[in-house]
Write a protein that holds these residues in place. Structure first.
Motif, short mmCIF file in Angstrom:
data_model
loop_
_atom_site.label_atom_id
_atom_site.label_comp_id
_atom_site.label_asym_id
_atom_site.label_seq_id
_atom_site.Cartn_x
_atom_site.Cartn_y
_atom_site.Cartn_z
N VAL A 193 33.86 32.81 30.39
CA VAL A 193 34.52 34.07 30.87
C VAL A 193 35.57 33.37 32.67
O VAL A 193 36.14 34.05 32.79
CB VAL A 193 34.80 35.19 30.47
CG1 VAL A 193 34.72 34.97 29.55
CG2 VAL A 193 33.88 35.54 31.21
N ARG A 194 34.40 32.38 32.97
CA ARG A 194 34.71 32.59 34.44
C ARG A 194 36.38 32.47 34.86
O ARG A 194 36.72 32.61 35.57
CB ARG A 194 33.92 30.71 34.57
CG ARG A 194 34.25 30.19 36.25
CD ARG A 194 33.74 29.35 36.09
NE ARG A 194 32.38 28.62 36.00
CZ ARG A 194 31.54 29.06 37.00
NH1 ARG A 194 31.53 29.83 37.65
NH2 ARG A 194 30.23 29.37 36.57
N GLU A 195 37.14 31.41 34.12
CA GLU A 195 38.53 31.73 34.97
C GLU A 195 39.24 33.41 34.87
O GLU A 195 39.82 33.17 35.62
CB GLU A 195 39.86 30.43 33.90
CG GLU A 195 40.17 31.22 32.72
CD GLU A 195 38.88 31.25 31.64
OE1 GLU A 195 39.84 31.54 30.48
OE2 GLU A 195 37.41 31.24 31.47
N GLU A 202 31.77 36.91 39.62
CA GLU A 202 31.08 36.40 39.11
C GLU A 202 30.12 36.42 39.89
O GLU A 202 29.41 35.87 39.49
CB GLU A 202 32.42 34.88 39.19
CG GLU A 202 31.34 33.49 38.55
CD GLU A 202 32.05 32.46 38.81
OE1 GLU A 202 31.32 31.60 38.35
OE2 GLU A 202 33.12 32.54 38.96
N ARG A 203 30.04 36.79 41.40
CA ARG A 203 28.61 36.29 42.13
C ARG A 203 27.83 37.15 41.59
O ARG A 203 26.44 37.38 41.76
CB ARG A 203 28.87 36.37 44.05
CG ARG A 203 29.32 34.82 44.05
CD ARG A 203 29.67 34.90 45.83
NE ARG A 203 30.61 35.43 46.35
CZ ARG A 203 31.51 35.47 46.08
NH1 ARG A 203 32.48 34.05 45.85
NH2 ARG A 203 32.32 36.51 47.02
N GLN A 210 33.44 40.56 26.51
CA GLN A 210 35.14 40.23 25.59
C GLN A 210 35.75 40.69 24.99
O GLN A 210 34.81 40.50 23.75
CB GLN A 210 34.97 38.24 26.12
CG GLN A 210 37.09 37.90 26.42
CD GLN A 210 36.94 36.92 26.84
OE1 GLN A 210 36.02 36.16 26.54
NE2 GLN A 210 38.35 36.81 27.38
N CYS A 211 37.05 41.10 24.97
CA CYS A 211 37.51 41.77 23.71
C CYS A 211 38.42 40.47 22.87
O CYS A 211 39.01 39.89 23.54
CB CYS A 211 38.75 42.39 24.44
SG CYS A 211 39.51 43.13 22.93
N ALA A 212 38.04 40.69 21.55
CA ALA A 212 38.40 40.14 21.10
C ALA A 212 39.97 39.29 20.71
O ALA A 212 40.76 38.75 20.24
CB ALA A 212 37.87 39.98 19.53
N GLY A 215 41.08 40.35 25.76
CA GLY A 215 40.55 39.53 26.59
C GLY A 215 40.04 40.07 27.00
O GLY A 215 39.40 39.21 28.36
N GLN A 216 40.02 41.32 27.72
CA GLN A 216 39.72 41.41 28.95
C GLN A 216 38.27 41.63 28.38
O GLN A 216 37.07 41.70 27.64
CB GLN A 216 39.38 43.30 28.52
CG GLN A 216 38.56 44.31 29.26
CD GLN A 216 39.25 44.75 30.71
OE1 GLN A 216 40.80 44.30 30.75
NE2 GLN A 216 38.96 44.28 31.86
N VAL A 217 37.62 41.10 30.01
CA VAL A 217 36.44 41.25 30.43
C VAL A 217 35.63 42.46 30.54
O VAL A 217 35.94 42.53 31.73
CB VAL A 217 35.84 39.03 31.09
CG1 VAL A 217 34.35 39.37 31.50
CG2 VAL A 217 36.64 38.32 30.94
N TYR A 218 33.95 42.84 30.54
CA TYR A 218 33.02 43.76 30.21
C TYR A 218 32.12 43.13 31.23
O TYR A 218 31.44 41.85 30.59
CB TYR A 218 32.94 44.39 29.19
CG TYR A 218 34.47 44.86 28.82
CD1 TYR A 218 34.02 46.83 29.51
CD2 TYR A 218 35.36 44.55 27.84
CE1 TYR A 218 35.98 46.59 29.48
CE2 TYR A 218 36.25 44.84 27.49
CZ TYR A 218 36.88 46.27 28.10
OH TYR A 218 38.04 47.13 27.85
N TRP A 219 31.30 43.18 32.60
CA TRP A 219 30.65 43.76 32.91
C TRP A 219 30.42 44.43 33.44
O TRP A 219 31.04 45.50 33.61
CB TRP A 219 31.00 42.41 34.17
CG TRP A 219 31.53 42.77 35.27
CD1 TRP A 219 31.06 43.17 36.58
CD2 TRP A 219 32.81 42.81 35.71
NE1 TRP A 219 32.80 43.35 37.25
CE2 TRP A 219 33.50 43.54 36.50
CE3 TRP A 219 33.82 42.12 34.89
CZ2 TRP A 219 34.70 43.27 37.10
CZ3 TRP A 219 35.46 42.18 34.81
CH2 TRP A 219 35.57 42.62 36.39
#
Ligand code: ZN
Length: 249
Positions: A193-195, A202-203, A210-212, A215-219
């Motif tokens: 999901v880097r992009e 990221e750091r 990630q939502c299928a 596409g939302q990314v969760y951290w």
């Protein structure tokens, strides 16, 4: 002609819906002699979604029962947990966005309309998708098309959440749904999901899902502790976490 005199006693839980004079046990009401008890109760302001058993003279009667002169009626609230005709899925109206995100956080299947599509469209969606319509709008809850419905008693999201969880007891699977769109989350590594990440994200953080669908990314970011507190409190009080796709421990 309003000639039939009956006496009503509403359970205290339902007092929020009725005029002050009807909160007394044995309040007198006149009916037309042809309307069903369900109709009478509804016309006094109580959505039938909130009504449990109806008793006349100690005997349970169905909502279609037509009251007769001198009936002593007791109107109870729904039992908790309330059985549903199918799996607990929900549809929330435009005013319940925070509650929607919290239910999704707990993995409860929750559709939410962020724009007002109108009562008719909401009721139709509840029926088509077999979702419990949750609202603070009594007019909406009166609609016959609803698959099932529930009035949300509080203005405050923490109490709203407890209300819904204690009433419908949906299985909890925290961290398995997208809080933005209700999609199912899948595990995701940082590489995949880097992009989608900003440099700082990221750091600093571990990506976990990630939502299928969207596409939302969760951290685990700055807000994670606050969300985790909501999850832990709900799980402690209302169930055990299921085997979600994404474990958080
Ligand atoms: Zn999503």
């Amino acid at each position: 002609m309003d000639r039939t005199g009956i006496r009503l006693a509403f359970s205290p839980h339902l007092h929020v819906f009725v005029a002050a004079r009807l909160r007394e046990d044995g309040a007198q009401v006149r009916t037309d002699g042809v309307s069903s008890l369900g109709h009478v109760v509804e016309s006094l302001g109580v959505p039938l979604t909130e009504v449990g058993a109806l008793h006349v003279g100690g005997r349970e009667v169905p909502p279609r029962y037509v009251p007769v002169e001198g009936d002593e009626v007791r109107v109870r609230e729904v039992t908790r947990p309330q059985p549903l005709p199918g799996p607990p899925r929900f549809l929330l109206d435009v005013h319940l966005g925070t509650l929607a995100r919290r239910l999704r956080l707990l993995g409860v299947d929750t559709a939410y309309e962020s724009v007002d599509i109108g009562d008719a469209a909401l009721a139709a969606r509840s029926a088509a998708e077999q979702r419990v319509m949750l609202s603070r709008d009594r007019g909406l809850l009166h609609r016959r098309e609803l698959w099932a419905g529930g009035y949300v008693y509080s203005h405050r999201p923490p109490e709203q959440l407890k209300d819904v969880l204690s009433r419908f007891a949906p299985p909890l699977r925290p961290w398995t749904r997208c809080t933005a769109c209700n999609g199912v989350l899948r595990e995701a590594g940082k590489e995949a999901v880097r992009e989608r990440l900003h440099g700082g994200t990221e750091r600093s953080y571990d990506v976990y899902a990630q939502c299928a669908d969207c596409g939302q990314v969760y951290w685990r970011g700055a807000h994670h502790e606050r969300l985790n507190a909501i999850v832990e409190e709900a799980v402690r009080e209302f169930g055990t976490p299921g085997q979600g796709a994404v474990a958080d421990r």
